[in-house]
Design an enzyme around this catalytic site. Sequence first.
Site, mmCIF file in Angstrom:
data_model
loop_
_atom_site.group_PDB
_atom_site.id
_atom_site.type_symbol
_atom_site.label_atom_id
_atom_site.label_comp_id
_atom_site.label_asym_id
_atom_site.label_seq_id
_atom_site.Cartn_x
_atom_site.Cartn_y
_atom_site.Cartn_z
ATOM 1 N N CYS A 2 39.951 32.359 33.067
ATOM 2 C CA CYS A 2 40.648 32.213 34.345
ATOM 3 C C CYS A 2 41.402 33.502 34.566
ATOM 4 O O CYS A 2 42.385 33.787 33.874
ATOM 5 C CB CYS A 2 41.609 31.024 34.314
ATOM 6 N N GLU A 116 35.719 32.764 40.327
ATOM 7 C CA GLU A 116 34.903 33.347 39.257
ATOM 8 C C GLU A 116 33.802 34.161 39.917
ATOM 9 O O GLU A 116 33.351 33.841 41.021
ATOM 10 C CB GLU A 116 34.334 32.248 38.343
#
Length: 273
Positions: A2, A116
């Site tokens: 993350c 992402e």
Amino acid sequence: MCGRYAASRRPEDLTGLFQIEKWEPEETLAPDWNVAPTKEVHAVLERPLKDKDADPDRPVRQLRVLKWGLVPSWAKTPEGAARMINARAETVPDKPAFRRAFAQRRCILPADGYYEWVTGAAERQLEEQGKKKRARKQPYFVTPADGSVFAMAGLYEFWRDPTLPPEHPGAWWATCSVITTEADKEPLGVAPEEGPHSLADIHPRMPLMLTPDRWDAWLDPSRTDPDDLRSLLTPPPAGLMRAYPVATSVSNVRNNGPELLEEIAAPEEGTLF
């Protein structure tokens, strides 16, 4: 992993959702659609209050502001904080930088979802052939399919800056890290027409999302046994998430606004999965 996420929910909404007992309005952060490492973020945690009239033994659920990038209490300097934004679920109970926080200082980092980046097959091929020095990556936004909060499992820590006097407002740092786990290989709850069909197709890691039935147990500071706590690191059920492509403008941390979450019709040219 993350490395970037969105957090636009107002503290007023979070207090009811997480049953917050205490938060300081003057610490309110503005909505942030491009949260990057070292930024200040909202966190839900439980610990006794230091008020003179408060019960020193009763944990109080609070909404606090922490800096993303954990600095262990024993660190000599905070220089490594930018590298401590994530803690792997598989090693967090044992790794020196995280094990004390895992046992005593767990928190929830509320988010809309996380970003992402995926390198398209055609881009990878060009890179491998030496025709491109750096492959272009398509960002995706991953969020609960039902629109609920993405409650990321986190850890927090306090670090004392030895170069400052105790009364200095910057003498204590409150920092945090996001726990990550293996990405789900099962089909997404809602998948894009073109592109990845599972979270693992996007990236091999993902933030550990806590479903509401596990919030109390995760925040409970009385649970300190490592073997007991390992059971809380289990990934959520499959099929809860959706992912969709967003504009590459999110790749620049200076860009920030709700338009970053807008779904684009298809991956941008040259980045097809």
